[in-house]
Design an enzyme around this catalytic site. Structure first.
Site, PDB file in Angstrom:
ATOM      1  N   HIS A 102     -24.791 -56.553 -23.108  1.00 51.89           N
ATOM      2  CA  HIS A 102     -25.060 -57.464 -21.997  1.00 51.89           C
ATOM      3  C   HIS A 102     -26.119 -56.857 -21.084  1.00 51.89           C
ATOM      4  O   HIS A 102     -26.516 -55.707 -21.257  1.00 51.89           O
ATOM      5  CB  HIS A 102     -23.766 -57.724 -21.209  1.00 51.89           C
ATOM      6  CG  HIS A 102     -23.300 -56.528 -20.422  1.00 51.89           C
ATOM      7  ND1 HIS A 102     -22.675 -55.464 -20.986  1.00 51.89           N
ATOM      8  CD2 HIS A 102     -23.405 -56.229 -19.093  1.00 51.89           C
ATOM      9  CE1 HIS A 102     -22.394 -54.549 -20.071  1.00 51.89           C
ATOM     10  NE2 HIS A 102     -22.838 -54.978 -18.904  1.00 51.89           N
ATOM     11  N   HIS A 104     -27.818 -57.428 -16.735  1.00 50.91           N
ATOM     12  CA  HIS A 104     -27.656 -58.104 -15.439  1.00 50.91           C
ATOM     13  C   HIS A 104     -28.814 -57.746 -14.521  1.00 50.91           C
ATOM     14  O   HIS A 104     -29.578 -56.826 -14.811  1.00 50.91           O
ATOM     15  CB  HIS A 104     -26.310 -57.781 -14.797  1.00 50.91           C
ATOM     16  CG  HIS A 104     -25.776 -56.410 -15.114  1.00 50.91           C
ATOM     17  ND1 HIS A 104     -26.281 -55.268 -14.545  1.00 50.91           N
ATOM     18  CD2 HIS A 104     -24.796 -56.006 -15.973  1.00 50.91           C
ATOM     19  CE1 HIS A 104     -25.620 -54.217 -15.018  1.00 50.91           C
ATOM     20  NE2 HIS A 104     -24.720 -54.622 -15.897  1.00 50.91           N
ATOM     21  N   HIS A 147     -27.429 -53.172 -22.338  1.00 51.94           N
ATOM     22  CA  HIS A 147     -26.613 -51.984 -22.617  1.00 51.94           C
ATOM     23  C   HIS A 147     -25.216 -52.359 -23.108  1.00 51.94           C
ATOM     24  O   HIS A 147     -24.842 -53.537 -23.096  1.00 51.94           O
ATOM     25  CB  HIS A 147     -26.516 -51.111 -21.356  1.00 51.94           C
ATOM     26  CG  HIS A 147     -26.016 -51.861 -20.155  1.00 51.94           C
ATOM     27  ND1 HIS A 147     -26.853 -52.557 -19.318  1.00 51.94           N
ATOM     28  CD2 HIS A 147     -24.771 -52.034 -19.654  1.00 51.94           C
ATOM     29  CE1 HIS A 147     -26.142 -53.115 -18.346  1.00 51.94           C
ATOM     30  NE2 HIS A 147     -24.872 -52.819 -18.531  1.00 51.94           N
ATOM     31  N   GLU A 286     -22.330 -47.122   3.651  1.00 53.82           N
ATOM     32  CA  GLU A 286     -21.651 -46.230   2.698  1.00 53.82           C
ATOM     33  C   GLU A 286     -20.489 -46.962   2.051  1.00 53.82           C
ATOM     34  O   GLU A 286     -19.664 -47.568   2.739  1.00 53.82           O
ATOM     35  CB  GLU A 286     -21.145 -44.979   3.435  1.00 53.82           C
ATOM     36  CG  GLU A 286     -20.269 -44.065   2.587  1.00 53.82           C
ATOM     37  CD  GLU A 286     -19.851 -42.788   3.327  1.00 53.82           C
ATOM     38  OE1 GLU A 286     -20.520 -42.420   4.316  1.00 53.82           O
ATOM     39  OE2 GLU A 286     -18.854 -42.177   2.918  1.00 53.82           O
ATOM     40  N   GLU A 339     -18.976 -40.963  -2.111  1.00 53.09           N
ATOM     41  CA  GLU A 339     -19.747 -41.705  -1.105  1.00 53.09           C
ATOM     42  C   GLU A 339     -20.946 -42.279  -1.844  1.00 53.09           C
ATOM     43  O   GLU A 339     -21.648 -41.543  -2.514  1.00 53.09           O
ATOM     44  CB  GLU A 339     -20.322 -40.779  -0.021  1.00 53.09           C
ATOM     45  CG  GLU A 339     -19.352 -39.927   0.692  1.00 53.09           C
ATOM     46  CD  GLU A 339     -20.042 -39.029   1.730  1.00 53.09           C
ATOM     47  OE1 GLU A 339     -21.253 -39.179   1.988  1.00 53.09           O
ATOM     48  OE2 GLU A 339     -19.345 -38.166   2.263  1.00 53.09           O
TER      49      GLU A 339
HETATM   50 MN    MN Z   1     -23.286 -53.629 -17.243  1.00 54.87          MN
HETATM   51 MN    MN Z   2     -20.388 -40.569   5.302  1.00 59.87          MN
END
Ligand code: MN
Ligand code: MN
Length: 389
Positions: A102, A104, A147, A286, A339
């Site tokens: 697929h 995207h 991929h 974040e 993060e």
């Molecule tokens: Mn994918």
């Molecule tokens: Mn942070």
């Protein structure tokens, strides 16, 4: 400290009562399991105030998509509306299970949580990439690059996409395209009889159970144009960390994983009792994924507003652009989390370092502080520091 009482079934019940007596007993309908997981929401620190959007969503509150070959679930703007920059998908594949071919519009970044998988991709110049991914490895597929992922054994990973609106359930899949192309067109395209397509799936397959593939060498495909010039795989956990007294940090962005041009990340370890220091990020929001342990984060958004949230393994946290925050490990186990930023670089500003590099007189007069604080400031940035007392 928070007050607790014992209910009829002997359960230790937390109550919304602060140590100064503010609040009162909650005897009404309540989800005590949730209250036990959210001690800093049930009894927020007295410094919490003002309006903030929700900055927490747990994968445990999402709907699972179950297929033969594996499962997936996702946290997008539909689950966590503030999270517009990135979306996350938690996926598991069985040995041989395949997330089908697929592509995207969004870039895909992934962290392998457990087990091993084989990934394949082909770029716009006909250069290919086939590699095996193990625990602590990451991969990155640029936008629009086709991929696949296949489990070599039972495996689980976190996928992160650089658009909060993304859904893994609405990508462009090869089975879907075949199913919606007339068979005579498929025959003409590939130069084979229409009967070659008698058994193609009638709709998107998404995940299916396949055979466990042989070793990597057995599946090698030589492209006349060679391999992709920038690797799509990076061994993040094997990277030498920045070690600090309370934990460690591994930063990965386009400076050490060149292909990853739209997603930057830090893998952070916080020991029990330690904290990720007060800081903010000057580049973007974040998006966090908690891997192990439990912690709490307070986010300060200005105008007297700050709110504290509790997180544990399997939860997603979010911090709006440039707002101040810290993360404390509130458990007995080491807290590991990711993060993530929609950015080509990891960037943060340390409160401590900022003050250390500012004239002492100014810091003293602004904050009404003395030598005790001024002398403790450090000019070097430590992304994680040990809790001081
Ligand atoms: Mn994918
Ligand atoms: Mn942070």
């Amino acid at each position: 400290m928070e007050k607790r009482s014992i209910n009829q079934v002997g359960m230790n019940v937390p109550q919304p009562i602060r140590s100064d007596g503010a609040g009162g007993i909650d005897s009404g309908p309540r989800n005590i399991m949730r209250d036990l997981q959210n001690p800093n929401m049930l009894v927020p620190p007295i410094t919490d105030a003002g309006l903030l959007p929700n900055l927490k969503f747990s994968f445990s509150d999402t709907s699972m998509k179950l297929d033969h070959g594996g499962w997936s679930r996702e946290i997008t703007v539909r689950e966590l509306p503030i999270a517009t920059t990135l979306a996350g998908v938690n996926m598991s594949l069985t040995a041989g299970g395949v997330r089908e071919l697929h592509w995207h519009k969004q870039a895909e970044w992934s962290y392998m949580l457990l087990g091993r998988a084989r990934i394949t991709a082909v770029d716009q110049q006909g250069r290919n990439f086939i590699a095996d991914i193990g625990p602590g490895d990451i991969w990155y597929f640029p936008p629009g690059i086709p991929h696949s992922i296949q489990g070599l054994e039972h495996c689980e990973f976190l996928l992160v996409f650089d658009d909060g609106n993304f859904s893994d359930l609405s990508t462009l899949s090869i089975s879907d395209w075949f199913a919606h192309t007339p068979k005579d067109v498929l025959a003409a395209n590939f130069g084979v009889p229409e009967s070659a397509f008698n058994s193609i799936p009638s709709e998107q397959v998404y995940i299916y159970q396949g055979e466990v593939p042989g070793p990597l060498e057995s599946q090698e495909v030589q492209s006349p144009y060679g391999e992709v010039p920038l690797t799509f795989k990076h061994e993040l956990v094997k990277q030498t960390p920045i070690r600090t007294p309370g934990g460690s940090v591994r930063i990965v962005d386009s400076s050490n994983f060149q292909i990853s041009k739209t997603i930057a990340a830090a893998l952070v370890e916080i020991e029990s009792g330690a904290m990720r220091e007060l800081h903010w990020h000057p580049n973007n929001d974040e998006w966090q994924y908690y891997l192990t342990g439990q912690g709490r984060m307070t986010v300060f958004t200005g105008n007297g507003a700050a709110r504290t949230f509790d997180y544990r393994a399997g939860d997603v946290g979010y911090v709006p652009f440039a707002t101040g925050h810290y993360i404390q490990n509130t458990g007995t186990e080491t807290l590991w989390f990711l993060e993530m930023f929609k950015s080509n670089r990891f960037e943060d500003v340390s409160l401590n370092q900022w003050l250390a590099l500012t004239p002492k007189e100014l810091v003293k007069s602004n904050l009404k502080v003395g030598a005790e604080l001024i002398d403790s400031l450090r000019k070097e940035k430590w992304p994680v520091v040990k809790k001081s007392i």
